[in-house]
Enzyme design. Structure first.
Site, PDB file in Angstrom:
ATOM      1  N   ASP A  72     -18.192 -19.487  -7.335  1.00 52.92           N
ATOM      2  CA  ASP A  72     -17.481 -20.187  -6.258  1.00 52.92           C
ATOM      3  C   ASP A  72     -15.983 -20.151  -6.590  1.00 52.92           C
ATOM      4  O   ASP A  72     -15.600 -19.897  -7.743  1.00 52.92           O
ATOM      5  CB  ASP A  72     -18.013 -21.635  -6.237  1.00 52.92           C
ATOM      6  N   ASP A 107     -12.996 -22.534  -4.860  1.00 53.64           N
ATOM      7  CA  ASP A 107     -12.330 -23.853  -4.879  1.00 53.64           C
ATOM      8  C   ASP A 107     -13.144 -24.881  -5.658  1.00 53.64           C
ATOM      9  O   ASP A 107     -14.312 -25.096  -5.349  1.00 53.64           O
ATOM     10  CB  ASP A 107     -12.123 -24.343  -3.443  1.00 53.64           C
ATOM     11  N   ASP A 127     -19.333 -26.006  -7.855  1.00 53.52           N
ATOM     12  CA  ASP A 127     -18.888 -27.398  -8.045  1.00 53.52           C
ATOM     13  C   ASP A 127     -19.351 -28.352  -6.956  1.00 53.52           C
ATOM     14  O   ASP A 127     -19.284 -29.567  -7.117  1.00 53.52           O
ATOM     15  CB  ASP A 127     -17.342 -27.446  -8.080  1.00 53.52           C
TER      16      ASP A 127
HETATM   17  O1  PGA Z   1     -14.559 -24.896   1.686  1.00 52.40           O
HETATM   18  C1  PGA Z   1     -13.829 -23.907   1.456  1.00 52.40           C
HETATM   19  O2  PGA Z   1     -13.252 -23.268   2.330  1.00 52.40           O
HETATM   20  C2  PGA Z   1     -13.642 -23.426   0.050  1.00 52.40           C
HETATM   21  O3  PGA Z   1     -14.543 -23.968  -0.806  1.00 52.40           O
HETATM   22  P1  PGA Z   1     -15.386 -23.122  -1.916  1.00 52.40           P
HETATM   23  O4  PGA Z   1     -14.490 -22.001  -2.441  1.00 52.40           O
HETATM   24  O5  PGA Z   1     -15.657 -24.209  -2.930  1.00 52.40           O
HETATM   25  O6  PGA Z   1     -16.614 -22.599  -1.216  1.00 52.40           O
HETATM   26 MG    MG Z   2     -16.236 -25.135  -4.506  1.00 50.20          MG
END
Ligand code: PGA
Ligand code: MG
Length: 227
Positions: free
Chosen positions: A8, A10, A173
């Site tokens: 993942d 973010d 996360d």
């Molecule tokens: O919600 C988003 O756009 C990014 O979140 P993620 O990289 O944790 O999937």
């Molecule tokens: Mg994430």
């Protein structure tokens, strides 16, 4: 033997949850994993252009899953694996819940992001009544036509790689990563992950976000753990 790592973005590759700065030690660890012959893929709710740019500049080689599972890129192929969004349903969602469109929504086809990233019972009921997917990564609320979610895109990416699920590890996360976890052999939660994600993980790391990614890859490469 782990042949593919799905990470993942973010809250996992970043320095912490809720921030956007990528942890440089996590990227160095990913470089090491790729040099050891393990492929590494990005799996995120972000839009395809954002992830494709990051993928290219970080020198990743395992492909990517964008739009929270709806767009897959590997080799030279970009595939849409969800239905395109029904614009009337999207407009109804926008008007009903008065959320702010992610700036990335103009670059999306199937899954759309909104903030604040807070799910509520009314939203869940609305989605249920319309057969629509809704979930939150903690960075954005995601809306798509079912079937959707990271598991849809991850299933396709694993098929493109021609590997078995027990040869794949996933790191995450938030609750949108739970869907990815269901498709892989080794489920890894970073130390500061959602409690519910930790409950569904095979491994809960000590360190948070990007430092946790480095912790996992170091254990994989240096201690031969999980191989
Ligand atoms: O919600 C988003 O756009 C990014 O979140 P993620 O990289 O944790 O999937
Ligand atoms: Mg994430």
């Amino acid at each position: 033997m782990i042949k593919l790592i799905l990470t993942d973005l973010d809250g996992t590759l970043t320095e912490d949850r809720g921030v956007y700065k990528v942890d440089l030690e996590a990227i160095e660890a990913i470089r090491r994993a790729q040099e050891a012959g393990i492929k590494v893929a990005l799996v995120s709710g972000n839009s395809y252009p954002v992830l494709r740019g990051l993928y290219n500049y970080l020198g990743l080689n395992g492909g990517l899953v964008a739009e929270n599972g709806c767009v897959v890129f590997y080799g030279k192929e970009r595939l849409e694996v969800c239905k395109r969004m029904d614009r009337e349903i999207l407009e109804e969602f926008r008007q009903r819940f008065k959320l702010k469109d992610s700036w990335q929504n103009e670059f999306r086809c199937c899954d759309f992001g909104f903030t604040p990233a807070v799910l509520n019972e009314e939203m869940l009921k609305w989605a249920e009544d319309r057969g629509v997917y809704v979930n939150s990564s903690g960075y954005a609320v995601h809306v798509a036509m079912k079937p959707a979610g990271k598991g849809v895109g991850v299933r396709k990416l694993i098929e493109l790689h021609g590997v078995r699920r027990d040869e794949v590890a996933a790191l995450g996360d938030s609750m949108t990563d739970l869907e990815m976890f269901q498709e892989v052999g080794l489920k890894v939660a970073v130390g500061n992950a959602d409690e519910k994600l930790k409950e569904n993980a095979d491994v809960v790391l000590n360190l948070k976000s990007g430092k946790g990614v480095k912790e996992f890859i170091s254990s994989l490469l240096d201690d031969g753990t999980w191989n």
